[in-house]
Design a protein around this motif. Structure first.
Motif, PDB file in Angstrom:
ATOM      1  N   MET A 159     -10.595   7.880 -20.522  1.00  0.00           N
ATOM      2  CA  MET A 159     -10.521   9.063 -21.387  1.00  0.00           C
ATOM      3  C   MET A 159      -9.072   9.353 -21.780  1.00  0.00           C
ATOM      4  N   GLU A 160      -8.156   9.225 -20.841  1.00  0.00           N
ATOM      5  CA  GLU A 160      -6.735   9.461 -21.133  1.00  0.00           C
ATOM      6  C   GLU A 160      -6.204   8.427 -22.117  1.00  0.00           C
ATOM      7  N   GLU A 161      -6.587   7.164 -21.943  1.00  0.00           N
ATOM      8  CA  GLU A 161      -6.152   6.116 -22.871  1.00  0.00           C
ATOM      9  C   GLU A 161      -6.691   6.370 -24.271  1.00  0.00           C
ATOM     10  N   ARG A 162      -7.948   6.785 -24.360  1.00  0.00           N
ATOM     11  CA  ARG A 162      -8.533   7.090 -25.679  1.00  0.00           C
ATOM     12  C   ARG A 162      -7.824   8.259 -26.337  1.00  0.00           C
ATOM     13  N   ARG A 163      -7.516   9.284 -25.550  1.00  0.00           N
ATOM     14  CA  ARG A 163      -6.816  10.444 -26.094  1.00  0.00           C
ATOM     15  C   ARG A 163      -5.439  10.043 -26.616  1.00  0.00           C
ATOM     16  N   ALA A 186      -1.822   8.818 -31.133  1.00  0.00           N
ATOM     17  CA  ALA A 186      -0.941   7.867 -31.815  1.00  0.00           C
ATOM     18  C   ALA A 186      -1.451   7.579 -33.223  1.00  0.00           C
ATOM     19  N   LEU A 187      -2.764   7.455 -33.361  1.00  0.00           N
ATOM     20  CA  LEU A 187      -3.354   7.228 -34.673  1.00  0.00           C
ATOM     21  C   LEU A 187      -3.103   8.411 -35.602  1.00  0.00           C
ATOM     22  N   MET A 188      -3.226   9.613 -35.069  1.00  0.00           N
ATOM     23  CA  MET A 188      -2.993  10.812 -35.881  1.00  0.00           C
ATOM     24  C   MET A 188      -1.528  10.895 -36.308  1.00  0.00           C
TER      25      MET A 188
END
Length: 155
Positions: A132-136, A141-143
């Motif tokens: 979950m932390e990696e996805r966040r 980063a994408l944003m």
């Protein structure tokens, strides 16, 4: 509200009055938080018998009352401290073969009981938290990249 018995239970508010009671309980729990190390919550029966409510259970009651107040149902399921690969895969929302590949790569700790693999719940939950932390972080980063390139949400 309905409550089934056995290893899993579900609770569904059956009418508006029950939702209002759940909302009142949720509001009460918000106004009277159980601070770590301070204060004691107690459950009192109709005949005045009392029992202390552990902090962890207090938090669960708060979450359940908020869900029921919204009109959502709540499913409660017993999870043992040691899981089979099937149980762990279900908890992580992935297929068993995918989980086995993660076990073989060492991404999640496991041990053998006879010829069967077992996982400790704490290891599965730690892996889920890391994911979950990696996805966040990836989403953030994408944003940032999207903002830097001037992309907007405008259609």
């Amino acid at each position: 509200m309905s409550l089934s018995t056995g290893m899993a239970a579900s609770v569904m508010p059956t009418d508006g009055a029950e939702r209002q009671k759940a909302a009142a309980m949720e509001e009460f729990l918000v106004r009277h938080p159980l601070d770590a190390g301070e204060g004691v919550a107690r459950l009192v029966s109709a005949d005045g018998e009392e029992v202390e409510v552990p902090a962890q259970m207090f938090d669960v009651l708060h979450q359940i009352s908020a869900m029921l107040a919204r009109g959502d149902g709540v499913a409660i399921s017993a999870v043992s401290r040691e899981l089979t690969t099937t149980e762990a895969a279900k908890l992580l929302g992935m297929s068993r073969p995918t989980l086995v590949r993660l076990l073989e790569s060492g991404a999640i700790a496991s041990h053998r009981v006879g010829s069967h693999r077992r996982l400790f719940l704490r290891d599965v939950l730690a892996f889920r938290q890391r994911q979950m932390e990696e996805r966040r972080k990836s989403y953030e980063a994408l944003m940032w990249e999207s903002d830097a390139l001037g992309f907007t949400d405008d259609v």
